[in-house]
Design a protein around this motif. Structure first.
Motif, PDB file in Angstrom:
ATOM      1  N   ASP A   1       0.836  -1.204   0.000  1.00 12.49           N
ATOM      2  CA  ASP A   1       0.000   0.000   0.000  1.00 12.49           C
ATOM      3  C   ASP A   1       0.871   1.253   0.000  1.00 12.49           C
ATOM      4  N   ASN A   2       1.941   1.236   0.779  1.00 12.52           N
ATOM      5  CA  ASN A   2       2.855   2.376   0.799  1.00 12.52           C
ATOM      6  C   ASN A   2       3.504   2.584  -0.566  1.00 12.52           C
ATOM      7  N   ALA A   3       3.919   1.488  -1.189  1.00 10.82           N
ATOM      8  CA  ALA A   3       4.570   1.587  -2.495  1.00 10.82           C
ATOM      9  C   ALA A   3       3.620   2.138  -3.548  1.00 10.82           C
ATOM     10  N   LYS A   4       2.375   1.669  -3.537  1.00 13.17           N
ATOM     11  CA  LYS A   4       1.405   2.160  -4.519  1.00 13.17           C
ATOM     12  C   LYS A   4       1.112   3.638  -4.317  1.00 13.17           C
ATOM     13  N   TYR A   5       0.974   4.058  -3.058  1.00  8.79           N
ATOM     14  CA  TYR A   5       0.694   5.469  -2.800  1.00  8.79           C
ATOM     15  C   TYR A   5       1.862   6.348  -3.248  1.00  8.79           C
ATOM     16  N   LEU A   6       3.073   5.987  -2.873  1.00 11.57           N
ATOM     17  CA  LEU A   6       4.236   6.799  -3.231  1.00 11.57           C
ATOM     18  C   LEU A   6       4.439   6.829  -4.745  1.00 11.57           C
ATOM     19  N   ALA A   7       4.173   5.708  -5.425  1.00 14.00           N
ATOM     20  CA  ALA A   7       4.311   5.676  -6.877  1.00 14.00           C
ATOM     21  C   ALA A   7       3.289   6.591  -7.540  1.00 14.00           C
ATOM     22  N   ILE A   8       2.060   6.595  -7.018  1.00 16.26           N
ATOM     23  CA  ILE A   8       1.039   7.428  -7.650  1.00 16.26           C
ATOM     24  C   ILE A   8       1.290   8.909  -7.378  1.00 16.26           C
ATOM     25  N   VAL A   9       1.913   9.227  -6.251  1.00 14.19           N
ATOM     26  CA  VAL A   9       2.310  10.614  -5.998  1.00 14.19           C
ATOM     27  C   VAL A   9       3.338  11.052  -7.044  1.00 14.19           C
ATOM     28  N   LEU A  10       4.293  10.190  -7.342  1.00 10.99           N
ATOM     29  CA  LEU A  10       5.299  10.517  -8.349  1.00 10.99           C
ATOM     30  C   LEU A  10       4.667  10.657  -9.734  1.00 10.99           C
ATOM     31  N   VAL A  11       3.655   9.853 -10.023  1.00 14.66           N
ATOM     32  CA  VAL A  11       2.951   9.979 -11.298  1.00 14.66           C
ATOM     33  C   VAL A  11       2.314  11.365 -11.416  1.00 14.66           C
ATOM     34  N   ALA A  12       1.622  11.786 -10.382  1.00  9.21           N
ATOM     35  CA  ALA A  12       0.963  13.089 -10.412  1.00  9.21           C
ATOM     36  C   ALA A  12       1.987  14.222 -10.475  1.00  9.21           C
ATOM     37  N   VAL A  13       3.056  14.116  -9.687  1.00 11.16           N
ATOM     38  CA  VAL A  13       4.092  15.142  -9.711  1.00 11.16           C
ATOM     39  C   VAL A  13       4.694  15.257 -11.105  1.00 11.16           C
ATOM     40  N   GLY A  14       4.953  14.116 -11.751  1.00 14.10           N
ATOM     41  CA  GLY A  14       5.498  14.153 -13.099  1.00 14.10           C
ATOM     42  C   GLY A  14       4.576  14.845 -14.083  1.00 14.10           C
ATOM     43  N   HIS A  15       3.268  14.616 -13.971  1.00 15.46           N
ATOM     44  CA  HIS A  15       2.315  15.269 -14.874  1.00 15.46           C
ATOM     45  C   HIS A  15       2.252  16.773 -14.645  1.00 15.46           C
ATOM     46  N   PHE A  16       2.421  17.218 -13.407  1.00 17.78           N
ATOM     47  CA  PHE A  16       2.386  18.647 -13.125  1.00 17.78           C
ATOM     48  C   PHE A  16       3.735  19.321 -13.419  1.00 17.78           C
TER      49      PHE A  16
ATOM     50  N   THR B   1      -0.690   4.916   4.581  1.00 17.51           N
ATOM     51  CA  THR B   1      -0.834   3.516   4.156  1.00 17.51           C
ATOM     52  C   THR B   1      -2.238   3.217   3.639  1.00 17.51           C
ATOM     53  N   ALA B   2      -3.258   3.703   4.344  1.00 19.76           N
ATOM     54  CA  ALA B   2      -4.642   3.431   3.941  1.00 19.76           C
ATOM     55  C   ALA B   2      -4.958   4.008   2.566  1.00 19.76           C
ATOM     56  N   LEU B   3      -4.204   5.030   2.145  1.00 20.49           N
ATOM     57  CA  LEU B   3      -4.457   5.648   0.839  1.00 20.49           C
ATOM     58  C   LEU B   3      -4.030   4.734  -0.308  1.00 20.49           C
ATOM     59  N   GLY B   4      -3.231   3.713  -0.006  1.00 16.77           N
ATOM     60  CA  GLY B   4      -2.804   2.797  -1.052  1.00 16.77           C
ATOM     61  C   GLY B   4      -3.952   2.041  -1.693  1.00 16.77           C
ATOM     62  N   ALA B   5      -5.074   1.928  -0.978  1.00 15.52           N
ATOM     63  CA  ALA B   5      -6.244   1.248  -1.538  1.00 15.52           C
ATOM     64  C   ALA B   5      -6.986   2.104  -2.548  1.00 15.52           C
ATOM     65  N   GLY B   6      -6.660   3.394  -2.617  1.00 13.38           N
ATOM     66  CA  GLY B   6      -7.392   4.294  -3.510  1.00 13.38           C
ATOM     67  C   GLY B   6      -6.546   4.899  -4.596  1.00 13.38           C
ATOM     68  N   THR B   7      -5.440   4.251  -4.951  1.00 14.19           N
ATOM     69  CA  THR B   7      -4.535   4.861  -5.919  1.00 14.19           C
ATOM     70  C   THR B   7      -5.143   4.978  -7.319  1.00 14.19           C
TER      71      THR B   7
ATOM     72  N   LEU C   1      -7.299  12.879  -3.380  1.00 11.46           N
ATOM     73  CA  LEU C   1      -8.093  12.081  -4.310  1.00 11.46           C
ATOM     74  C   LEU C   1      -8.036  10.588  -4.004  1.00 11.46           C
ATOM     75  N   CYS C   2      -7.035  10.153  -3.237  1.00 11.56           N
ATOM     76  CA  CYS C   2      -6.958   8.754  -2.808  1.00 11.56           C
ATOM     77  C   CYS C   2      -7.711   8.496  -1.511  1.00 11.56           C
ATOM     78  N   SER C   3      -8.221   9.547  -0.888  1.00 10.05           N
ATOM     79  CA  SER C   3      -8.831   9.424   0.434  1.00 10.05           C
ATOM     80  C   SER C   3     -10.172   8.706   0.375  1.00 10.05           C
ATOM     81  N   LEU C   4     -10.622   8.228   1.530  1.00 12.12           N
ATOM     82  CA  LEU C   4     -11.850   7.446   1.611  1.00 12.12           C
ATOM     83  C   LEU C   4     -13.090   8.238   1.194  1.00 12.12           C
ATOM     84  N   PRO C   5     -13.242   9.522   1.600  1.00 14.84           N
ATOM     85  CA  PRO C   5     -14.428  10.258   1.146  1.00 14.84           C
ATOM     86  C   PRO C   5     -14.531  10.342  -0.373  1.00 14.84           C
ATOM     87  N   VAL C   6     -13.408  10.559  -1.047  1.00 13.35           N
ATOM     88  CA  VAL C   6     -13.428  10.619  -2.514  1.00 13.35           C
ATOM     89  C   VAL C   6     -13.761   9.247  -3.088  1.00 13.35           C
TER      90      VAL C   6
END
Length: 409
Positions: A52-67, A300-306, A351-356
């Motif tokens: 979950d940590n790996a998926k979250y950190l990877a998706i952060v890098l994806v978004a940073v790269g796009h911006f 960690t919990a954000l890894g489920a919403g990547t 955007l990875c959070s549970l409410p979203v």
């Protein structure tokens, strides 16, 4: 692996086998690990924090790269950092997706999850992105085509194809060399065209197949303290190499969406660059995994919403492009680049959070029970699972009672 690894980085408990895969980032994609309860020998199943940590950190890098893309401009350092990030963020994400696809087969319930968790979101977002461009960019000529993945949806298309072919890769004797061969052939085949973004599907295929071939202990090899220390000079060297290569190489190679001929290079450069980039990406991905924490973190919990963060942040990035939000000169200076980086990280985290997830679950994880026939074997599987849970709970209760009796004695 436990939730808190030992300080010396050694002697970790082996990772458990992967659970059946669901969607690219669904809650069933992460294996669970047994964590002892306080005062009892029984355990309850929890998601493995590392993935979950790996998926979250990877998706952060994806978004940073796009911006970063619209603000890097002529900055050689920004271009070098962009190149390093693009060299491993999607390979890391794809390897994890392959790892959790190891148990995929053509069983009806898994096919349903593939359709509802990958195919349906692809159709929805492949329709939503062009409509968004029509409205925000005032472009009535933007067409909707399910055969031509638009912007971020290529990954869903690729994941659908990769998962469907999983039984083939599990059946052949040497899957990774075969996948590399197909990727090398694709890199010299401009006639493949853009339908279903097959260039990316084939050129990124080796990373998915590698994930299929990996076992839990392979992740332990790159998470040792020695690897973590060595990763620092490796990343520094990669940044220096990217800075040197910036005026000499086009970043188009990193996207894996064009053949060598389409990039203006001789045909033989395609297979060579495919192998070179595969090696570089694996090295940087290993260094990235080395720094991913194995214990439970605040994110960690954000890894489920990547998948939510991945698909939804594209609307903000494209809106900024259409509306000229990245044009102010201050954003092209170091302070502005830092601000954009922080904004991208905060945005994708939200955007990875549970409410979203609750709001957009209808589009990314629809149940759609009305669309499928009930599997004849499903009631038996559900009954078996209920009985297994009941036995486990009974065993936990008995062990807890025995532990209390021993304390009382």
């Amino acid at each position: 692996m436990t939730d808190s690894p030992r300080p010396n980085g050694n002697r970790r408990t082996p990772l458990p086998p992967a659970s059946p895969p669901g969607t690219a980032t669904s809650r069933t994609d992460t294996p669970r690990t047994d964590t002892p309860r306080s005062g009892a020998s029984s355990s309850k199943k929890r998601r493995d924090a590392f993935f979950d940590n790996a998926k979250y950190l990877a998706i952060v890098l994806v978004a940073v790269g796009h911006f970063w893309e619209p603000i890097k401009g002529d900055s050689r350092f920004m271009e070098a950092a962009y190149t390093v990030v693009y060299a491993f963020h999607m390979p890391a994400f794809i390897i994890i997706s392959g790892f959790f696809s190891r148990s995929f087969d053509m069983r009806p319930d898994r096919l349903r999850r593939l359709i509802t968790g990958v195919a349906v979101p692809y159709i929805i977002f492949e329709t939503a992105y062009p409509l968004f461009k029509r409205v925000v960019d005032s472009d009535p000529g933007q067409e909707i085509s399910l055969l031509d993945p638009w912007y971020l949806t290529w990954f869903l298309c690729a994941l659908f194809v990769w998962r469907l072919t999983t039984p083939i890769w599990k059946a052949v004797r040497h899957p990774l060399p075969l996948a590399l061969g197909l990727a090398m052939l694709a890199s010299v085949s401009p006639q493949i065209g853009d339908d279903l973004d097959l260039q990316r599907v084939l050129q990124f295929l080796p990373y998915f197949v590698l994930g299929l071939c990996m076992r839990p202990e392979h992740f332990h090899l790159v998470r040792r303290r020695s690897v973590r220390i060595l990763s620092v000079p490796v990343f520094a060297s990669a940044l220096a190499l990217a800075w040197w290569a910036e005026p000499r190489m086009t970043t188009g190679w990193l996207y894996h969406r064009d053949s060598a001929q389409e990039l203006g290079a001789p045909w033989w450069a395609g297979p060579v660059m495919m192998l070179v980039l595969f090696g570089c990406s694996l090295l940087l991905t290993a260094c990235f995994f080395a720094w991913v924490p194995g214990r439970h973190m605040w994110f960690t919990a954000l890894g489920a919403g990547t998948l939510y963060g991945y698909l939804l942040h594209g609307f903000v990035a494209k809106a900024g492009e259409y509306r000229g939000w990245f044009e102010p000169s201050v954003l092209h200076e170091p302070v502005g680049a830092v601000a954009v980086t922080v904004f991208a990280a905060v945005l994708v985290t939200f955007l990875c959070s549970l409410p979203v997830q609750r709001v957009f679950r209808f589009a990314l994880e629809p149940r759609m029970e009305w669309a499928f026939r009930r599997d004849a074997a499903e009631p038996a599987r559900e009954r078996e699972q209920r009985e297994k849970r009941a036995k486990q709970e009974a065993g936990e209760t008995r062990e807890s009672r025995e532990a209390q009796e021993q304390v009382s004695a």
